[in-house]
Design an enzyme around this catalytic site. Sequence first.
Site, PDB file in Angstrom:
ATOM      1  N   ARG A 151       0.850  -1.183   0.000  1.00 34.78           N
ATOM      2  CA  ARG A 151       0.000   0.000   0.000  1.00 34.78           C
ATOM      3  C   ARG A 151       0.891   1.241   0.000  1.00 34.78           C
ATOM      4  O   ARG A 151       2.055   1.186   0.399  1.00 34.78           O
ATOM      5  CB  ARG A 151      -0.889   0.030   1.237  1.00 34.78           C
ATOM      6  CG  ARG A 151      -1.866  -1.137   1.364  1.00 34.78           C
ATOM      7  CD  ARG A 151      -2.674  -1.005   2.644  1.00 34.78           C
ATOM      8  NE  ARG A 151      -3.680  -2.066   2.784  1.00 34.78           N
ATOM      9  CZ  ARG A 151      -3.493  -3.192   3.466  1.00 34.78           C
ATOM     10  NH1 ARG A 151      -2.327  -3.415   4.071  1.00 34.78           N
ATOM     11  NH2 ARG A 151      -4.453  -4.099   3.552  1.00 34.78           N
ATOM     12  N   LYS A 175      -2.246  -2.379   8.020  1.00 34.06           N
ATOM     13  CA  LYS A 175      -3.397  -1.833   8.732  1.00 34.06           C
ATOM     14  C   LYS A 175      -3.555  -2.513  10.084  1.00 34.06           C
ATOM     15  O   LYS A 175      -3.297  -3.707  10.221  1.00 34.06           O
ATOM     16  CB  LYS A 175      -4.673  -2.022   7.900  1.00 34.06           C
ATOM     17  CG  LYS A 175      -4.731  -1.133   6.661  1.00 34.06           C
ATOM     18  CD  LYS A 175      -6.066  -1.261   5.972  1.00 34.06           C
ATOM     19  CE  LYS A 175      -6.176  -0.296   4.790  1.00 34.06           C
ATOM     20  NZ  LYS A 175      -7.481  -0.418   4.103  1.00 34.06           N
ATOM     21  N   HIS A 244      -1.933   2.492  -6.229  1.00 34.84           N
ATOM     22  CA  HIS A 244      -2.894   1.388  -6.137  1.00 34.84           C
ATOM     23  C   HIS A 244      -2.897   0.552  -7.408  1.00 34.84           C
ATOM     24  O   HIS A 244      -3.176  -0.654  -7.360  1.00 34.84           O
ATOM     25  CB  HIS A 244      -4.303   1.926  -5.875  1.00 34.84           C
ATOM     26  CG  HIS A 244      -4.570   2.207  -4.431  1.00 34.84           C
ATOM     27  ND1 HIS A 244      -4.373   1.280  -3.435  1.00 34.84           N
ATOM     28  CD2 HIS A 244      -5.008   3.322  -3.808  1.00 34.84           C
ATOM     29  CE1 HIS A 244      -4.687   1.796  -2.268  1.00 34.84           C
ATOM     30  NE2 HIS A 244      -5.065   3.047  -2.468  1.00 34.84           N
ATOM     31  N   ARG A 247      -0.377  -2.101  -6.958  1.00 33.27           N
ATOM     32  CA  ARG A 247      -0.847  -3.123  -6.016  1.00 33.27           C
ATOM     33  C   ARG A 247      -1.865  -4.051  -6.672  1.00 33.27           C
ATOM     34  O   ARG A 247      -1.777  -5.271  -6.540  1.00 33.27           O
ATOM     35  CB  ARG A 247      -1.456  -2.435  -4.794  1.00 33.27           C
ATOM     36  CG  ARG A 247      -1.998  -3.369  -3.717  1.00 33.27           C
ATOM     37  CD  ARG A 247      -2.318  -2.550  -2.478  1.00 33.27           C
ATOM     38  NE  ARG A 247      -3.173  -3.233  -1.528  1.00 33.27           N
ATOM     39  CZ  ARG A 247      -2.745  -4.078  -0.601  1.00 33.27           C
ATOM     40  NH1 ARG A 247      -1.457  -4.384  -0.510  1.00 33.27           N
ATOM     41  NH2 ARG A 247      -3.595  -4.646   0.254  1.00 33.27           N
ATOM     42  N   HIS A 270      -4.566  -8.649   3.520  1.00 28.15           N
ATOM     43  CA  HIS A 270      -6.014  -8.560   3.686  1.00 28.15           C
ATOM     44  C   HIS A 270      -6.444  -9.407   4.884  1.00 28.15           C
ATOM     45  O   HIS A 270      -6.083 -10.580   4.973  1.00 28.15           O
ATOM     46  CB  HIS A 270      -6.740  -9.094   2.443  1.00 28.15           C
ATOM     47  CG  HIS A 270      -6.678  -8.154   1.275  1.00 28.15           C
ATOM     48  ND1 HIS A 270      -6.911  -8.576  -0.023  1.00 28.15           N
ATOM     49  CD2 HIS A 270      -6.423  -6.821   1.195  1.00 28.15           C
ATOM     50  CE1 HIS A 270      -6.794  -7.541  -0.844  1.00 28.15           C
ATOM     51  NE2 HIS A 270      -6.495  -6.468  -0.121  1.00 28.15           N
ATOM     52  N   TYR A 279     -10.189 -10.119  -7.142  1.00 25.93           N
ATOM     53  CA  TYR A 279      -9.239 -10.330  -8.233  1.00 25.93           C
ATOM     54  C   TYR A 279      -9.526 -11.593  -9.042  1.00 25.93           C
ATOM     55  O   TYR A 279      -9.000 -11.756 -10.130  1.00 25.93           O
ATOM     56  CB  TYR A 279      -7.816 -10.414  -7.677  1.00 25.93           C
ATOM     57  CG  TYR A 279      -7.373  -9.134  -7.032  1.00 25.93           C
ATOM     58  CD1 TYR A 279      -6.999  -8.028  -7.792  1.00 25.93           C
ATOM     59  CD2 TYR A 279      -7.349  -9.004  -5.654  1.00 25.93           C
ATOM     60  CE1 TYR A 279      -6.610  -6.841  -7.204  1.00 25.93           C
ATOM     61  CE2 TYR A 279      -6.956  -7.821  -5.048  1.00 25.93           C
ATOM     62  CZ  TYR A 279      -6.593  -6.750  -5.831  1.00 25.93           C
ATOM     63  OH  TYR A 279      -6.224  -5.584  -5.229  1.00 25.93           O
TER      64      TYR A 279
END
Length: 302
Positions: A151, A175, A244, A247, A270, A279
């Site tokens: 990210r 995150k 992005h 990514r 994730h 995806y």
Amino acid sequence: MNASGPDRAWLQRWLDHLRYERRLSALTVKNYHRDIEALYTFLCNAEVNDWTAVDAGHVRSFAARLHRRGQAPRSIQRRLAALRNLFAYLLREGVVGANPGVDVTAPKAPRRLPETVDADAMGRLLDVRVDHPLATRDRAIMELFYSSGLRLAELASLDITDVDLAEGTVRVDGKGAKTRIVPVGAKAREALRDWLKVRPQLERSASPAMFISRIGRPLSHRNIQARVEHWARRLGLPQGISPHTFRHSFATHLLESSGDLRAVQEMLGHADIGTTQIYTHLDFQHLARIYDQAHPRARKRR
């Protein structure tokens, strides 16, 4: 408008919980704060003066009000997520007896497909002529984005010590302060070595940051975005290429080659594999062709 509402002190305690206990980023906390302020204003207008008085009917009315005002489904979903998070905290603290947002859903948002570029276009973008320290730095940034699927915030916060070129790995603080180790490909390692050789030319004082500006300061998010846009524009690639895009392209190309959704999920950081599954549609035609060629019930008789 009624000026009174539920005890605001609990909002600050919740924000402190997000900031210091859950260690969410300052931007995430700011977004949560903005979203919950919309709820608080609604509760004041509805003359709800106690957190225990908030029920599912209030939450549905709140979501409906946002919808009538033209809020996008994703925005409503985000605000309901903030509401559920707040009430989960209040429930934990014994302030309320139930979470009124649990069974309330927002309108479904159209599923947006990730923007990607094909391998040839990516190759052109990464084939930057490195005739200056800044160009050397930019190539290293883009190679690392594509190599490891980072990210923007993750790459911007990297220190030199986070990258192990001998092992070919990068340690990423993702995150929710979750750390993961991601592989770094040969091309990216080569680009990073080239950058580290010329990095001292830009360094004005000792800095641990991996990527620094022409005056020696850590690169900001906006600086990195601008440099990616600069090279895409210079090379005549489509508009809208961003960090992005790297990514998403990383995830798509890796999934096309490996088919290993769990591995892609882990490398992207994730928490929910459902996020990664977006995806899978990208390679459906390829999978359909393989099925037609390989499955005994799919092959046409000759």
